[in-house]
Design an enzyme around this catalytic site. Structure first.
Site, short mmCIF file in Angstrom:
data_model
loop_
_atom_site.label_atom_id
_atom_site.label_comp_id
_atom_site.label_asym_id
_atom_site.label_seq_id
_atom_site.Cartn_x
_atom_site.Cartn_y
_atom_site.Cartn_z
N THR A 95 39.78 39.89 41.91
CA THR A 95 38.41 39.42 41.80
C THR A 95 38.42 37.94 41.42
OG1 THR A 95 37.65 41.60 41.10
CG2 THR A 95 36.20 39.74 40.65
N LYS B 19 32.18 41.49 46.06
CA LYS B 19 32.80 42.03 44.85
C LYS B 19 32.10 41.50 43.61
CE LYS B 19 35.69 44.36 42.33
NZ LYS B 19 37.14 44.16 42.27
N LYS C 189 36.12 38.27 32.07
CA LYS C 189 36.44 37.39 33.21
C LYS C 189 35.42 37.53 34.34
CE LYS C 189 39.55 38.87 36.15
NZ LYS C 189 38.90 38.97 37.50
#
Length: 318
Positions: free
Chosen positions: A108, A184, A252
């Protein structure tokens, strides 16, 4: 653009390298091995490498070592910094892959970062498929992941047999890298918010004196349910915060959502609130625990008592 499923190709199976033998990478590498691919795994962890060797795979400790024996390399690492190191670092794979080889980038990362990686790989004569994955460790092991992919026709052609072996559904989202990572990002926005709000709901229920197991039973059969509630709350009920997906991951990923929203001048207040909860959990020392440990923020703030872990005999651990 609407997603469409990619069908499998027949023919000789390409040699596959998998960099990153964590929960998702190990499952994917093992699933491909069982489907007849020649798979080389790479991880800095000796324990992870030993686990894949026990499954029958070959392993190396440095990415450069698998480049010469791989036609396609899957990157199942944690973040953009690790992707950068694996591709272009001192022991990176770029110099060792033959021209025309494919990199399937599954981490990602921000869409702009995915585009940058693809451009630099293209300058080295290599193809890249921007292909983030979702589904968790169990679906990775079963070869039943969802893949959100974008890239050139050539990249999809090279990737097709591997995608067929690792995924139940592959969404072909566009012909340029970055689109897969954009999708995503949306998935992670929803996933992070759903986990954070599931923790908030369970914390409030416990604070009101409702039995946690009963809350889970009722909500999973009611309109308030979500996939994340159903999947993560059992970790809380068992008091088991073994990291299948860590708090740090959502710190994150939700930061990527935040940064992208800022670039687009797009407010994301709900995602921002979830980010603050995960950040608080990280600050409290829970960053390496399962992402459901975000509920522990409420244990400290609201004085609730969470279910305790049990030992093998069923007794609660102190």
């Amino acid at each position: 653009m609407g997603g469409q499923q990619v069908t499998s190709l027949s023919g000789t199976k390409p040699r596959v390298g998998v960099v990153g033998l964590g929960a998702m990478g190990m499952g994917t590498a093992t699933a491909l091995l069982e489907r007849g691919f020649e798979v080389t795994g790479c991880d800095v962890s000796e324990k992870a490498r030993a686990g894949f060797e026990q499954a029958g795979g070959r392993t190396v400790s440095e990415p450069a070592e698998l480049a010469a024996t791989s036609d396609v390399v899957l990157l199942v690492v944690v973040n953009a910094g690790q992707v950068e190191e694996v591709l272009f670092g001192e022991s990176g794979i770029v110099g060792g892959l033959k021209p025309g080889s494919l990199v399937i980038q599954c981490a990602t990362v921000a869409p702009a970062v995915a585009r940058d990686f693809a451009e630099r790989l293209g300058q080295a004569g290599l193809e890249m498929l921007d292909a983030p994955i979702s589904g968790g460790a169990a679906k990775a092991r079963a070869g039943q992941l969802s893949v959100m992919a974008s890239g050139s026709t050539q990249a999809f052609g090279l990737a097709e047999p591997i995608l067929d072996g690792m995924a139940a559904t592959v969404y072909r989202l566009g012909d340029a890298p970055g689109v897969g990572s954009s999708m995503k990002l949306i998935n992670q926005l929803l996933a992070g918010v759903h986990i954070a709000v599931a923790a908030e709901a369970m914390a409030m229920a416990i604070r009101m004196g409702l039995p946690a197991e009963v809350v889970y039973e009722v909500i999973t059969h009611s309109a308030g349910n979500s996939w994340m509630f159903e999947n993560r709350v059992p970790h809380i009920l068992k008091g088991d915060y073994t990291p299948l997906s860590a708090v740090d991951i959502f710190v994150k990923d939700l930061n990527i959502v935040h940064d992208t929203g800022r670039e687009l001048a797009m407010p994301t207040p709900v995602a921002a609130s979830a980010l603050q909860q995960f950040t608080a959990a990280k600050a409290a020392g829970f960053g390496k625990e399962d992402d459901s440990a975000v509920i522990k923020v409420y244990e400290r703030l609201a004085g609730i008592t969470l279910p305790a872990a049990a030992n093998d005999s069923g007794e609660e651990l102190a």
